[in-house]
Design a protein around this motif. Structure first.
Motif, PDB file in Angstrom:
ATOM      1  N   ILE A   1     -42.352  30.123  75.240  1.00 47.60           N
ATOM      2  CA  ILE A   1     -41.803  28.886  74.668  1.00 47.60           C
ATOM      3  C   ILE A   1     -40.694  28.921  73.923  1.00 47.60           C
ATOM      4  CG2 ILE A   1     -42.110  25.912  74.222  1.00 47.60           C
ATOM      5  CD1 ILE A   1     -44.812  26.301  75.398  1.00 47.60           C
ATOM      6  N   ASP A   2     -39.368  28.807  74.089  1.00 48.95           N
ATOM      7  CA  ASP A   2     -38.046  28.915  73.254  1.00 48.95           C
ATOM      8  C   ASP A   2     -37.476  28.022  72.445  1.00 48.95           C
ATOM      9  OD1 ASP A   2     -36.063  30.881  72.740  1.00 48.95           O
ATOM     10  OD2 ASP A   2     -35.233  30.978  73.976  1.00 48.95           O
ATOM     11  N   ASP A   3     -37.252  28.315  72.081  1.00 48.73           N
ATOM     12  CA  ASP A   3     -36.743  26.822  70.407  1.00 48.73           C
ATOM     13  C   ASP A   3     -37.807  25.882  69.985  1.00 48.73           C
ATOM     14  OD1 ASP A   3     -34.383  28.542  71.319  1.00 48.73           O
ATOM     15  OD2 ASP A   3     -33.215  27.118  72.452  1.00 48.73           O
ATOM     16  N   PHE A   4     -38.800  26.334  70.342  1.00 45.97           N
ATOM     17  CA  PHE A   4     -39.395  25.541  69.954  1.00 45.97           C
ATOM     18  C   PHE A   4     -39.017  24.764  68.434  1.00 45.97           C
ATOM     19  CE2 PHE A   4     -43.698  23.585  67.814  1.00 45.97           C
ATOM     20  CZ  PHE A   4     -43.935  23.335  68.940  1.00 45.97           C
TER      21      PHE A   4
ATOM     22  N   ALA B   1     -40.354  34.497  64.766  1.00 42.53           N
ATOM     23  CA  ALA B   1     -39.515  33.442  64.554  1.00 42.53           C
ATOM     24  C   ALA B   1     -38.096  34.378  65.008  1.00 42.53           C
ATOM     25  CB  ALA B   1     -40.270  33.665  62.661  1.00 42.53           C
ATOM     26  N   GLU B   2     -37.184  33.029  65.263  1.00 38.83           N
ATOM     27  CA  GLU B   2     -36.301  33.557  66.192  1.00 38.83           C
ATOM     28  C   GLU B   2     -35.077  33.412  65.013  1.00 38.83           C
ATOM     29  OE1 GLU B   2     -35.187  32.099  70.135  1.00 38.83           O
ATOM     30  OE2 GLU B   2     -35.305  30.277  69.546  1.00 38.83           O
ATOM     31  N   GLY B   3     -33.667  34.208  64.894  1.00 40.55           N
ATOM     32  CA  GLY B   3     -32.471  34.346  63.777  1.00 40.55           C
ATOM     33  C   GLY B   3     -33.096  34.372  62.441  1.00 40.55           C
TER      34      GLY B   3
HETATM   35 MG    MG Z   1     -33.793  30.115  71.239  1.00 37.46          MG
END
Ligand code: MG
Ligand code: C2E
Ligand code: MG
Length: 548
Positions: A446-449, A502-504
């Motif tokens: 699940i992206d951009d949670f 954790a993204e970014g």
């Molecule tokens: Mg994302």
């Protein structure tokens, strides 16, 4: 106001000129008749010119009056024969006066009739072909033009019925007219009869003066609520009408009425496709639309022209300090030079139905690349971004099932990322497809949670393996309350035995906080930006060397 005064001045100037012309003509002709010998000469007939002209200018009564004046001027005071001093007999000049008056009257009457017929025809031309009691598009554009000329500020409200076609198709054609008429009637009560126009069969327009809009808007909203929120009973049917309202405030910058009308239409088109509501014109959205049109055609050719390519961004498993996989991120080099980011062209591709072609291209490129890495002994798992459309498309899921077998790869080495937002908006079919792909062996994340659609409560019903925390939280992780939220996400996912990424992540400080919060994996510029396959290979080799 000034231009109104100008117009009034102009009209009175023209009338004065006409009056002077007629007066000069009459006086000159009478004088000419006198000096050429009196009324016995044919020149007296010249008076028909001012009589007919005045009938043309001002109609039957003025024609009659001027005829009488000319009759009297050439009557008892003007001799029949000036040289011999012979006066006219009364019967002579009275008959002439009657003939003059008759000609003046009859000419004016005929002109009045013709003008009236013309006006009636013109009025008919300005009525709507669908709803006769309403003025049509031509009249609207004419009235807008007048307001522009008068430099008046105004608002144009376009009311579009978005489901009339279906009502017409599935219920009854006549019903459609009745619905629009009844709404127009309701609006007439509050906006006045003259302010409402029928532009198309399924579109009404209100031309409102700027300061009286408050009331208009409220009444439109009332009509809208009444017709949309509850079904309308009509001819024994219960109908749900869907309306979209676009409002454009004219501020004097455009010249053409059609341009102004288009802005009101653009305003309602800004609303999401099926949603009823009132929308104000927003120039940014219009620019965005232009941009979409501008790149749409080129996007359709991008695959054939080899302009799309995929980059890979590594993800690091913190516990084992190893590369856990890469995320495939598509890029578009338009015309081989301009790099356009997926944030711009992916939404467009979704809108124009081209997303499945892009996804197939990406999936094909990624699986081919995975074969190459496998042949080089590099164990790299790949994740691919997906949109709802492709997830729920049976062809895509069937294709995703077969391609891995045909390329001799393991499905568990591939992961589909789907955004939390898409899941929050979508329904059973999407969840079914997620189960289907998971059962085939794919991983799902699940992206951009957390990006504003927190669907925590429904997470237990969704099949997934990983949760990717949105960059928004990572950027603000220094704040205690955000860090607490992230801790909460992580603990929650761990209770389900799910992995958290954790993204970014860009700084060491962010990394350390995330380590403390027990985040499992890290993706971000801190480790690496998205890389071309050869650069990714170099990164992979170097990372593993440093590790050992
Ligand atoms: Mg994302
Ligand atoms: P996403 O899936 O959330 O991808 C992460 C985005 O964050 C990528 O942007 C990545 O380059 C960027 N990023 C990663 N680490 C950092 C960092 O440390 N700092 C900053 N500033 N950015 C970082 P990108 O490549 O521009 O992709 C944007 C979005 O476009 C993706 O967000 C994804 O939703 C979509 N997208 C990309 N490729 C595809 C694709 O093949 N198919 C579909 N359907 N969507 C795609
Ligand atoms: Mg992603």
């Amino acid at each position: 106001m000034n231009s109104l005064i100008r117009r009034v001045n102009k009209n009175s100037r023209t009338s004065l000129m006409k009056f002077l012309l007629i007066s000069i003509l009459i006086v000159s002709i009478v004088y000419f008749v006198y000096i050429t010998g009196g009324t016995k000469m044919v020149f007296v007939q010249l008076l028909y010119v001012p009589i007919i002209l005045s009938a043309l200018f001002w109609g039957a009564l003025v024609g009659l009056f001027v005829g009488m004046v000319c009759g009297i001027l050439t009557g008892p005071c003007l001799p029949l024969d000036v040289a011999n001093g012979i006066m006219q007999s009364p019967i002579n000049w009275i008959s002439r006066m009657l003939i003059f008056s008759f000609i003046g009257f009859i000419t004016g009457y005929m002109i009045d009739r013709i003008n009236k017929l013309n006006a009636e025809r013109q009025e008919r031309n300005l009525k709507s072909p669908f709803y006769e009691e309403l003025p049509n598009a031509q009249k609207l554009l004419h009235d807008i033009e007048q307001r522009i000329e008068l430099k008046e500020s105004f608002k144009l409200i376009s009311i579009k019925f978005t489901n009339l076609h279906e009502i017409e198709k599935y219920v009854d054609n006549k019903l459609v007219f009745d619905i629009v008429k009844s709404i127009a009637k309701k609006l007439t009560h509050s906006c006045g009869r003259k302010a409402i126009y029928s532009y198309e069969k399924d579109e009404l327009i209100v031309l409102a003066c700027n300061n009286c809009l408050e009331g208009y808007e409220d009444s439109i909203k009332k009509v809208l609520d009444h017709y949309f929120s509850c079904p309308v009973s009509m001819q024994g049917y219960k109908i749900r009408v869907s309306l979209k309202v676009g409002i454009y405030v004219y501020q004097g910058e455009e010249k053409s009425p059609i341009e102004i009308y288009n802005k009101a239409r653009i305003a309602y088109e800004q609303g999401e496709v099926k949603k009823s509501g009132v929308y104000y014109y927003d120039v940014n959205l219009e620019n965005k639309r232009r941009e979409i049109h501008n790149i749409t055609g080129a996007l359709l050719e991008s695959i054939d022209r080899n302009e799309l390519f995929v980059m890979y961004q590594p993800k690091i498993d913190l516990a084992n300090n190893k590369i856990s996989g890469v995320e495939a991120l598509v890029r578009w080099k338009r015309n081989g030079t301009d790099l356009i980011g997926p944030n711009i062209f992916i939404p467009i591709a979704e809108e124009i139905g081209f997303i499945n072609k892009i996804s197939e291209f990406v999936f094909d490129s990624v699986t081919t690349q995975a074969q190459i890495w496998k042949s080089k002994g590099m164990d790299i798992k790949c994740s691919i971004n997906t949109s709802v459309n492709e997830f729920i498309d049976d062809n895509f899921t069937a294709w995703a099932r077969d391609i891995i077998t045909s390329k001799n790869l393991n499905r568990s080495d591939f992961e589909f990322e789907i955004t939390e937002r898409a899941i929050a908006y979508n329904d059973k079919k999407l969840i079914e497809k997620m189960y289907f792909l998971k059962e085939l062996g794919y991983q799902i994340s699940i992206d951009d949670f957390g990006s504003g659609y927190n669907s925590f409560k429904s997470l237990s019903e969704i099949p997934f393996d990983k949760l990717k925390i949105d960059k928004y939280f990572i950027d603000r992780i220094y704040k205690t309350e955000i860090a607490e939220m992230v801790r909460h996400f992580i603990e929650y996912a761990h209770t389900f035995d799910k992995i958290v990424i954790a993204e970014g992540v860009e700084t060491e400080e962010q990394l350390n906080i995330l380590k403390e919060l027990k985040c499992d994996e890290i993706q971000g510029y801190y480790y690496s930006k998205p890389l071309l396959p050869e650069d990714l290979e170099e990164f992979y080799i170097k990372f593993n060397q440093d590790r050992n």
